[in-house]
Scaffold this motif. Structure first.
Motif, short mmCIF file in Angstrom:
data_model
loop_
_atom_site.label_atom_id
_atom_site.label_comp_id
_atom_site.label_asym_id
_atom_site.label_seq_id
_atom_site.Cartn_x
_atom_site.Cartn_y
_atom_site.Cartn_z
N GLY A 295 1.05 -0.92 -0.04
CA GLY A 295 0.46 -0.19 -0.05
C GLY A 295 0.56 1.52 0.03
O GLY A 295 2.07 1.24 0.19
N GLU A 356 -3.60 7.93 3.35
CA GLU A 356 -4.02 6.78 3.28
C GLU A 356 -4.72 6.32 2.24
O GLU A 356 -5.61 7.00 2.35
CB GLU A 356 -4.33 5.66 4.34
N ASP A 357 -4.03 4.90 1.43
CA ASP A 357 -5.37 4.97 0.23
C ASP A 357 -4.86 5.69 -0.91
O ASP A 357 -6.49 5.87 -1.03
CB ASP A 357 -6.09 3.87 0.90
#
Length: 615
Positions: A295, A356-357
């Motif tokens: 990720g 995030e992501d």
């Protein structure tokens, strides 16, 4: 518990007294005041500890601190001790002779009481009060002691007060901040703080700081972003205008460590031009973090002079959007006030976070909205790999072009050096050519404009030939600051480091000065009769260094002489004065090439074996 060093006889009960402020009293110099039942009170220092069997018992002690103010002086700290006394009659002291005559028992005897005080870690200080007792009124009496500037006591100190009959109390002096916060304490010397005035100089693009009032030279100022930020001391009383923001605060205090009180002001809050400075000094950097589970996170770092209130969120650019427009990625908004700020080494506030992501194929960026007014800053974008690759190729091309240009410049400037090097190798072996050293040019003690112009012309000539030149006429300000002898000494130290020579210009006035200097050295008790010009001090100082070199057998290694053809009447001197004998002498402009050769190569001639001429 008792403070270290407190006498063992002082025991029993302790009463703690604390105050939030100080009362002001008019101090007339009286240190003890007689009250009920006492007269003729006097107070003096006492070295011995009080006697527990004294005929006077202290019933109660009420110590307090006040500010003693005189008409013409600043207020000072005073310890005021109110004491209630019990005077024992003579027949209570154990005397066997009791005649029963009350009038004899209650005559007017002389008595005394000793009271001590101590502020740790100092030794106790005792005061003895002597007085006459009037028993016709009562066995109870009162007195008041005023101790101006008590020993070892400062603002915030804890002080112990004790009497001979086991009465002990404790009092705490209010802190300096508490005292100075009272408006009526403005005349207290410790409460004086400098008043700072700011002047915005738009022409110089700076804020100028000035002190108002007394002792302006003994103050220090520091600047900080936010009231609780790190304060950095200013080395000058100006601040660049572009660095001033609404949250900038200033602190000023006395340089004297005995007066630690500071005053803080934030004079730029609410000014619209400084709001713009805040936005101009905001910077955001964006990076990428690769996680172990394949990720990715978008890392952002925000830096600003002030802690900002607002929001930060990620966005991405797509085809067809203008440069300053960026489409928000929903669900990622974050409030800046909910995160921790920290100060960096420059005093700016920083905050770091991650999203995030994030899909990095969408060219992610970060947007920022500042304060309640909704000013948006950004987008601040992360560069993708292909763009970075193109940048690397562009940098390589630019670096290659710079290398080619630099090589061409080196060849152009080193052309003459190579020619001189080849000529030197063929004629005299390899020597260091082209590294022209440092030259210190000293003027003669002449006030004539023609002489000064000739010296300046010689300095310009040497500069054009590639020498680094220091002319005493060009350094008058440093000479006035340092003094002629220290200035010349500093030049000789630089000369030893860089390599080079000291050139003295010889004129009839210079020869007269050298002869007078020699005569003065031989007859130390007699001074020179003539009045020398202030511009001749450096020339005179050089004679001392020349004499020192001659005593070490190094005459001519550092110094050489120059005379101009315009002074043809120098031929009246058959020989040089003693300090200048043995130094190389060149005549200008006829021997200009010889002088340049001597200064450039060194001439292989040093000391007494060098080129010398007689005048």
């Amino acid at each position: 518990m008792f403070p270290p060093g407190w006498p063992g006889w002082c025991v029993l009960m302790t009463l703690c007294i604390s105050a939030c402020g100080l009362e002001i009293i008019d101090y007339d110099g009286k240190d003890v005041i007689c009250k009920q039942g006492l007269s003729e009170c006097t107070m003096k220092d006492e070295v011995l500890m009080p006697d527990p069997d004294d005929a006077v018992d202290v019933q109660n002690l009420m110590p307090k601190f006040k500010l003693c103010c005189e008409d013409t002086a600043a207020c000072t700290l005073c310890l005021v001790i109110e004491a209630e006394l019990y005077i024992r009659p003579y027949n209570d002291t154990g005397s066997e002779d009791q005649s029963g005559n009350d009038e004899e028992d209650y005559s007017d005897p002389k008595a005394s009481v000793t009271i001590c005080y101590q502020a740790a870690p100092t030794m106790p200080t005792c005061k003895k009060v002597e007085f006459m007792v009037n028993h016709t009124q009562s066995d109870l009496a009162k007195m008041s002691m005023v101790i101006n500037k008590p020993t070892g006591v400062f603002f915030g100190s804890k002080v112990y007060v004790c009497s001979s009959n086991l009465v002990r109390q404790e009092v705490v002096v209010p802190s300096l901040d508490e005292v100075c916060s009272q408006r009526q304490q403005k005349d207290t010397e410790e409460c004086y703080v400098p008043r700072l005035i700011r002047v915005i100089n738009q022409g110089m693009n700076r804020v100028e700081l000035q002190f108002a009032g007394r002792n302006r030279s003994s103050h220090t100022v520091c600047a900080q972003y936010e009231k609780n930020g790190r304060c950095q001391v200013l080395d000058r009383m100006t601040i660049p205008l572009y660095s001033v923001t609404p949250c900038m605060c200033l602190q000023a205090w006395h340089t004297d460590d005995n007066k630690p009180l500071r005053i803080q002001s934030c004079p730029f809050n609410g000014s619209l031009p400084f709001e713009e400075n805040l936005r101009q000094n905001v910077s955001v950097s964006v990076g990428r973090i690769q996680m172990s589970n394949y990720g990715t996170k978008l890392l952002w770092n925000l830096s600003a002079p002030c802690r900002l209130k607002g929001e930060v969120w990620p966005c991405h650019r797509t085809a067809g959007l203008i440069q300053d427009n960026c489409r928000e990625m929903k669900g990622f908004r974050r409030q800046l006030a909910n995160s921790t700020w920290r100060q960096n080494i420059k005093g700016h506030w920083e905050q770091t976070g991650v999203f995030e992501d994030i899909d990095f194929q969408l060219s992610p960026c970060v947007m920022l909205k500042v304060n309640e007014k909704g000013h948006q800053l950004g987008p601040f974008c992360y560069n993708n790999i292909p763009t970075a690759g193109r940048w690397r190729w562009s940098l390589m091309v630019v670096a290659l072009m710079l290398l080619v240009c630099l090589s061409a410049l080196l060849i152009y400037f080193l052309h003459d050096f190579v020619k001189k090097w080849v000529w030197s190798w063929r004629h005299r072996g390899f020597v260091e050519i082209g590294r022209n050293g440092h030259v210190v040019l000293l003027s003669p003690p002449d006030m004539d404009n023609g002489v000064q112009k000739s010296v300046c012309g010689l300095g310009s000539l040497l500069c054009n030939q590639g020498f680094s030149v220091t002319v005493d006429q060009w350094s008058r300000k440093k000479q006035c600051t340092m003094g002629p002898l220290p200035w010349l000494h500093s030049q000789l130290l630089e000369l030893n480091h860089l390599g080079g020579r000291v050139v003295l210009v010889v004129t009839p006035k210079a020869l007269e000065r050298a002869e007078g200097w020699t005569h003065q050295r031989k007859e130390e008790d007699n001074g020179l009769l003539q009045t020398w010009s202030p511009y001749s001090d450096v020339f005179t100082a050089s004679l001392s260094f020349i004499q020192g070199d001659k005593l070490q057998g190094r005459a001519g290694e550092r110094f050489l002489l120059v005379k101009f053809d315009s002074f043809a009447h120098l031929s009246s001197y058959k020989r040089l004065p003693e300090p200048l004998q043995g130094l190389p002498l060149f005549q200008l402009p006829s021997q200009k090439k010889a002088l340049l050769s001597e200064l450039t190569v060194g001439g292989k001639r040093r000391g007494s074996g060098g080129r010398t001429q007689t005048v």
